[in-house]
Enzyme design. Structure first.
Site, PDB file in Angstrom:
ATOM      1  N   HIS A  85       0.699  -1.182  -0.010  1.00 29.33           N
ATOM      2  CA  HIS A  85       0.151  -0.082   0.006  1.00 29.33           C
ATOM      3  C   HIS A  85       0.839   1.408  -0.037  1.00 29.33           C
ATOM      4  O   HIS A  85       2.021   1.290   0.508  1.00 29.33           O
ATOM      5  CB  HIS A  85      -0.896  -0.099   1.089  1.00 29.33           C
ATOM      6  N   ASP A  87      -0.133   4.470   1.234  1.00 31.11           N
ATOM      7  CA  ASP A  87      -0.513   5.407   2.234  1.00 31.11           C
ATOM      8  C   ASP A  87       0.467   4.920   3.469  1.00 31.11           C
ATOM      9  O   ASP A  87       0.706   3.895   3.568  1.00 31.11           O
ATOM     10  CB  ASP A  87      -1.878   5.315   2.463  1.00 31.11           C
ATOM     11  N   ASP A 118       6.361   0.063   6.512  1.00 29.21           N
ATOM     12  CA  ASP A 118       5.068  -0.057   6.132  1.00 29.21           C
ATOM     13  C   ASP A 118       4.287   1.031   5.443  1.00 29.21           C
ATOM     14  O   ASP A 118       4.292   2.127   5.898  1.00 29.21           O
ATOM     15  CB  ASP A 118       4.517   0.046   7.773  1.00 29.21           C
ATOM     16  N   GLU A 152      -5.055   1.783   2.957  1.00 27.08           N
ATOM     17  CA  GLU A 152      -4.997   0.640   3.929  1.00 27.08           C
ATOM     18  C   GLU A 152      -5.152   1.203   5.306  1.00 27.08           C
ATOM     19  O   GLU A 152      -5.778   0.287   5.966  1.00 27.08           O
ATOM     20  CB  GLU A 152      -3.726  -0.217   3.519  1.00 27.08           C
ATOM     21  N   ASP A 178       0.550 -10.394   0.672  1.00 30.65           N
ATOM     22  CA  ASP A 178       0.697  -8.940   1.164  1.00 30.65           C
ATOM     23  C   ASP A 178       1.504  -8.736   2.498  1.00 30.65           C
ATOM     24  O   ASP A 178       2.127  -9.638   2.800  1.00 30.65           O
ATOM     25  CB  ASP A 178      -0.993  -8.659   1.794  1.00 30.65           C
ATOM     26  N   HIS A 431       4.193   2.335  12.705  1.00 28.44           N
ATOM     27  CA  HIS A 431       2.885   3.441  13.247  1.00 28.44           C
ATOM     28  C   HIS A 431       3.624   4.091  14.443  1.00 28.44           C
ATOM     29  O   HIS A 431       2.959   4.759  15.289  1.00 28.44           O
ATOM     30  CB  HIS A 431       1.747   2.584  13.845  1.00 28.44           C
TER      31      HIS A 431
HETATM   32 ZN    ZN Z   1       0.907  -1.514   6.130  1.00 27.95          ZN
END
Ligand code: ZN
Length: 466
Positions: A85, A87, A118, A152, A178, A431
């Site tokens: 992804h 984003d 990520d 996502e 994924d 994150h």
């Molecule tokens: Zn991710």
């Protein structure tokens, strides 16, 4: 290398510079709308960095800024889908980063910034692998689809739309790959080798609101058993009534595989535990919240609301409960459990309903339930062993949600694995702050996707999937 990319050879610099460029475009996702200018810029950058991917593959734009690309192979019998992804999550406190989060700085042999792990690292590694193979004139044995979502992180629409397009075109993927797992260092205490964990299912996300209502009024004349007291009791009751714990088969297989690589005294304990699931459950529950979450559906009370003023009794009180549904439990089981636990004093409103993803097949050998091999999982395992000989490949149950859950509607084999070495600190940086990916680790990730694409088997499956 300590800094700069001046000394990199062309093959190295392509992937590294592309990742730096993508990190510098802050494609932060927002639940309501995404900033089209930033995402437009990212798509332009991607096209400039990987011209053959965009020329030779058939490109379909999905949702607002998602991409679905088809690389025609020699056969369409067993198409595969590689996902990532575009984003990223926001940066909460830039001051906590050692290197600015959108700098893409290369320092101490790593590329730093939001999205390196990520999940822009995967975007770049997949595109670099395909670009290199196109340059070499390679034609894959099977159709290869690349699916890059743009939302996502906010549970958006790009992935469901990609699934819709594939369904309309009659594409039933042989497997979908994924983000999710990694070549994880220091994942299990006492296990010296990294474990290349491949997610074969993921927990589902279900959210509830517990609500109690009453008369409210002035805080000087409180009545017993008001809404806040009832909500508090419900929360305590839920905390004291966890769902039953067990270990699902992929977790047993994971521990069976890592046991030989654990030293004394842990090795024999793990080996024994893998043979006796009840022991494994006890050990995982005792080892802390992270491993305890591997054994059951979890409840987390996340939001609380009562009266907005200190001198006002709440007319209604609510508590939000975020539930991660384990393989083996249905959403109905979980709701029934919560209802029993909290009693009749509070109402339950279901905010979102998500079940655990179906279990994708994986290979076992020497397990109590006998030997079972799956050709697709074997391909992942074999290529992991080739590119990461130090790692132990193993299936596992993912705790977090990925876009790939949508693909379970059209595919029996949905795997979650990012081919990057990640230390514990790196996994915790996702994150959070100081997210970074080693330059060599990015290149090995490119090598892994390349190998995977080169080794896709010819023709139709040996036997049709069950
Ligand atoms: Zn991710």
């Amino acid at each position: 290398m300590s800094s700069g990319e001046g000394g990199l050879d062309p093959a190295t610099s392509r992937a590294v510079e592309a990742l730096q460029a993508l990190v510098r475009i802050p494609t932060v996702s927002h639940p309501d709308e995404l900033d089209p200018t930033t995402f437009d810029a990212l798509l332009v950058e991607l096209e400039q960095r990987f011209p053959l991917v965009h020329e030779r593959l058939e490109v379909t734009r999905v949702h607002t800024h998602g991409l679905l690309l088809r690389w025609a192979g020699r056969s369409g019998a067993r198409p595969v889908v590689l996902m990532a992804h575009l984003d990223v999550v926001p940066v909460e406190d830039p001051a906590r980063w050692t290197h600015p989060p959108f700098s893409g700085a290369v320092v101490d042999g790593s590329i730093w910034g939001r999205g390196t792990l990520d999940d822009k690292g995967c975007v770049v590694a997949i595109c670099t692998a395909v670009e290199e193979l196109l340059e070499a004139g390679h034609v894959p044995a099977q159709d290869v689809w690349l699916s890059f979502g743009c939302d996502e992180e906010v549970f958006g629409q790009a992935a469901p739309e990609a699934v819709r397009v594939l369904r309309e075109r009659g594409v039933q993927p042989w497997f979908v790959l994924d983000e999710g797992g990694a070549v994880a260092g220091g994942a299990f205490p006492g296990v010296r080798r990294p474990v290349a964990v491949v997610g074969v299912t993921e927990k589902g996300v279900t959210s509830l609101l517990l609500r109690a209502e009453g008369r409210g009024g002035h805080a000087s004349t409180p009545a017993r058993n008001g809404p806040t007291a009832r909500i508090a009791r419900a929360i305590t009751a839920l905390e004291h009534s966890p769902m039953p714990a067990s270990v699902p088969p992929p977790t047993v297989e994971l521990f069976r595989r890592i046991a030989p690589h654990a030293g004394l005294p842990l090795g024999p304990v793990l080996a024994g535990a893998a043979r006796v699931p009840a022991l494994l459950v006890r050990a995982l529950l005792a080892a802390g919240p992270e491993t305890a979450a591997m054994t059951r559906t979890t409840f987390a009370v996340t939001t609380l609301q009562g009266s907005p003023a200190l001198n006002v009794i709440a007319g209604a009180a609510t508590a939000g409960v975020n539930i991660r549904v384990m393989l083996g439990d249905t959403v109905e089981d979980v709701l029934a459990h919560v209802r029993r636990a909290v009693g009749k004093d509070v109402e339950i409103e279901v905010v979102e309903e998500g079940a655990a993803s179906p279990l994708s097949p994986y290979s076992t050998s020497g397990a109590a339930d006998g030997e079972h091999r799956d050709e697709a999982f074997d391909l992942l395992e074999r290529t992991i062993e080739q590119v990461f000989p130090e790692a132990v490949p193993a299936p596992y149950v993912m705790m977090a949600a990925t876009d790939s859950r949508h693909f379970t509607a059209i595919c029996d084999r949905v795997y979650r694995f990012a081919p990057f070495r990640m230390s514990k600190a790196q996994r915790e940086s996702i994150h959070s702050h100081d997210e970074h990916l080693g330059v060599q680790d990015l290149l090995d990730g490119v090598a892994w996707y390349r190998r995977l694409l080169e080794e896709l088997p010819e023709g139709s499956p040996e036997r049709s999937p069950a």
